[in-house]
Design a protein around this motif. Sequence first.
Motif, mmCIF file in Angstrom:
data_model
loop_
_atom_site.group_PDB
_atom_site.id
_atom_site.type_symbol
_atom_site.label_atom_id
_atom_site.label_comp_id
_atom_site.label_asym_id
_atom_site.label_seq_id
_atom_site.Cartn_x
_atom_site.Cartn_y
_atom_site.Cartn_z
ATOM 1 N N UNK A 84 0.783 -1.160 -0.143
ATOM 2 C CA UNK A 84 -0.100 -0.073 -0.057
ATOM 3 C C UNK A 84 0.846 1.237 -0.146
ATOM 4 N N UNK A 85 1.846 1.260 0.940
ATOM 5 C CA UNK A 85 2.725 2.292 0.918
ATOM 6 C C UNK A 85 3.648 2.752 -0.249
ATOM 7 N N UNK A 86 3.840 1.483 -0.972
ATOM 8 C CA UNK A 86 4.659 1.636 -2.381
ATOM 9 C C UNK A 86 3.579 2.257 -3.340
ATOM 10 N N UNK A 87 2.368 1.911 -3.433
ATOM 11 C CA UNK A 87 1.484 2.648 -4.393
ATOM 12 C C UNK A 87 1.109 4.195 -4.122
ATOM 13 N N UNK A 88 1.029 4.485 -2.789
ATOM 14 C CA UNK A 88 0.596 5.691 -2.638
ATOM 15 C C UNK A 88 1.910 6.713 -2.794
ATOM 16 N N UNK A 89 3.244 6.151 -2.555
ATOM 17 C CA UNK A 89 4.221 7.016 -2.790
ATOM 18 C C UNK A 89 4.814 6.996 -4.121
ATOM 19 N N UNK A 321 -10.774 2.763 -2.183
ATOM 20 C CA UNK A 321 -9.872 3.843 -3.136
ATOM 21 C C UNK A 321 -8.429 3.998 -2.426
ATOM 22 N N UNK A 322 -7.372 3.929 -3.392
ATOM 23 C CA UNK A 322 -6.186 4.250 -2.660
ATOM 24 C C UNK A 322 -5.904 5.743 -2.883
ATOM 25 N N UNK A 323 -5.728 6.572 -1.857
ATOM 26 C CA UNK A 323 -5.782 7.823 -2.221
ATOM 27 C C UNK A 323 -7.301 8.404 -2.002
ATOM 28 N N UNK A 324 -7.461 9.573 -2.844
ATOM 29 C CA UNK A 324 -8.747 10.239 -2.505
ATOM 30 C C UNK A 324 -9.700 9.487 -3.581
ATOM 31 N N UNK A 325 -10.924 9.392 -3.087
ATOM 32 C CA UNK A 325 -11.998 8.930 -4.017
ATOM 33 C C UNK A 325 -12.128 9.501 -5.311
#
Length: 696
Positions: A84-89, A321-325
Amino acid sequence: MTDVHSAPAQERYRIAVDTGGTFTDVVVGSGRGEMAVGKALTNYDRVFQGFEAAVHRAAESVGWNGPDVLRNADVIVYGTTHATNAVLTGRVANTALLVTDGFADTLLLREGGRRDAFDSKAAYPGPYIPRRLTFEIRERISSEGEVLTPLDEAQAREVLTRLSYDGVEAVAVSFLWSIINDSHELRLGELIEEILPGVPYTLSNRANPTIREYRRSSAASIDASLKPLMADHLGNLRSDLLDNGFAGDLLVVTSEGAVLDVSDVLDRPVLLLNSGPSMAPLVGAAAAPDRETVVVCDMGGTTFDVSLVEKGVVRHTREAWLGEPFVGHLTGLSSVAVSSIGAGGGSIAWIDGGGLLRVGPQSARSTPGPAAYGRGGLEPTVTDACVVLGYLDASGFEGGFVLDRDAAEEAIASRIAGPMNMSVEQAAQAILDVSANHMATAIRHASLEQGVDPRGALIVAGGGAGAMVAAAIGGLLETDTVLIPATAGVLAAYGAHRAPIATEFLSPLHNDTLAFDSESAARAITELKAKAADFAERFDGVGGAPEFTYFVDARYPGQAWDLRVRLVGPPETDGNAAEVIATAFHEEHDRRNGTHDPRSRVEIISWGVRVEVSRPENLNIQVASGGSPQSHRTDQIIFDGESYATPRFRGVTLGPDDSLPGPAVIDQPTTTIVVPPEWNATLDDRSNIYLTRKEA
């Protein structure tokens, strides 16, 4: 009761680990049902180091030998936020996306939503895979599976050859209507293996076989981008475990609130997204199985996670959602419904341009950590505020080090108290108040959006920091009872001990209850039964008898979104399946949306089955006899700006029916439970602690 200190070296163990942004939590269970818990700072460079330290601390707490525990473990269940952290960053593999000619903007347009529906000038955020690495391949298949344009293999070879010179590390393939006919995707996969040997790739029909083009393309893109990263991450973990003598089974926590063999996860790492918070609701469901609604809160060092349990059933969603909708990324895969905000013990307090106090979402994490950790952190955090107010026992903190109260006071004084013309204690209280309000707001949003009034729900609070603010959150939500589970400090890790081995299979064959095609329905069910049986056979003898839950994704004609409707058993496609599905859909639509149309036909978008193999869980929580609780010392602790002489109790000395009037503090091995003056604490026969508001 068996003396845990006499456990022999040849004893067998099961270990569950939750690697968070700040701490790594472990729960160790022996073959005789004894349990030990431990906590250590997460090491980002080598995850095994934090894991090993936590296992050793857990073992030492009950007189076991740490290296023996690792060597003699039959099963290790591993939970991580790494994917999850890898995708968000954006720290993922350099990935290319191959799509049907004319559909290069699928990831850019997403599903057409906006944060503000009336802002026509808002620009689309960038796609998950940039356009320079998105390539259109000449091919086309119809919605009936007919080949309209054959795959242009010559052009595909040219594109793949180009990728070999562009430093591409992974490839995603998403062709139109591959869910009906996947021959073109399969052939392109063969070409990738030929031209780009060793480069991992993902076909959309395997990542998420759904009719929705964006979700299928997004799932394939994210899955492919994670394969090199997670192969390295999990490979290093397995290597370190082998070096330490571990020869058992390594299972990995998934977003479905379940676990899978590490090989399954390496083949489909998209299942790791949002997996970290998926375990805590299992503990909430077990702690109060008879309650109509339970709101589970898990507050760690970095985030605050909220989930719902209804009549013992954990709520799932496909809208995570990963991040904002609307502007983040969405896979459309089923996962435990969790809302997360940046409000943990390590959340940093700061003053904005308008002079207002803010807390989070930035976190000090494990490195450098809160100022009180003495590891170089200079920013004040929620943990520092709890140290200044006296909540945390600086000398008895579980984490392998002693808290530095002077450093916590200095950080708050220089960054908050001074600029806001407050005393250090006032600033610390303000930090805690702002953080508690953030968390209460998150609970309201998560519950009210699902039609649940949090005032009528039982709040279950856990995580390393959750029990310190549980009563404050309960007060803000106007609830009279908050439950702190016996394993609150390691909530997710304990949930991993309970998690079943499970997965879902989908068959995206369209159908209609008014013009029901029993032949295609029978084909879908037969296919699902075969896949489910094969999966269950792999784990025969590992746990209990497999359970099969069948469902359909359906909608009223013209609806943009569908609902997942669970069925009592596999539909009798040659009988009254259409009527059974329609009735179940009307009931679910009414329950979820408050309305239904029993005269309308129902469209079935896809068929599915969840296969679940329960794992035996025989952990016994140590319960003292209790009866006459005695504090081990009295501290001056600040509540709402006023100092109180507050007794501290060691949780391991408390037993069933012990009751503590606030103010009081209960020091557990992995968490601290704060009982404000207006609350009472009572233990049940499983060492769960109920915080109840005193009568006025």
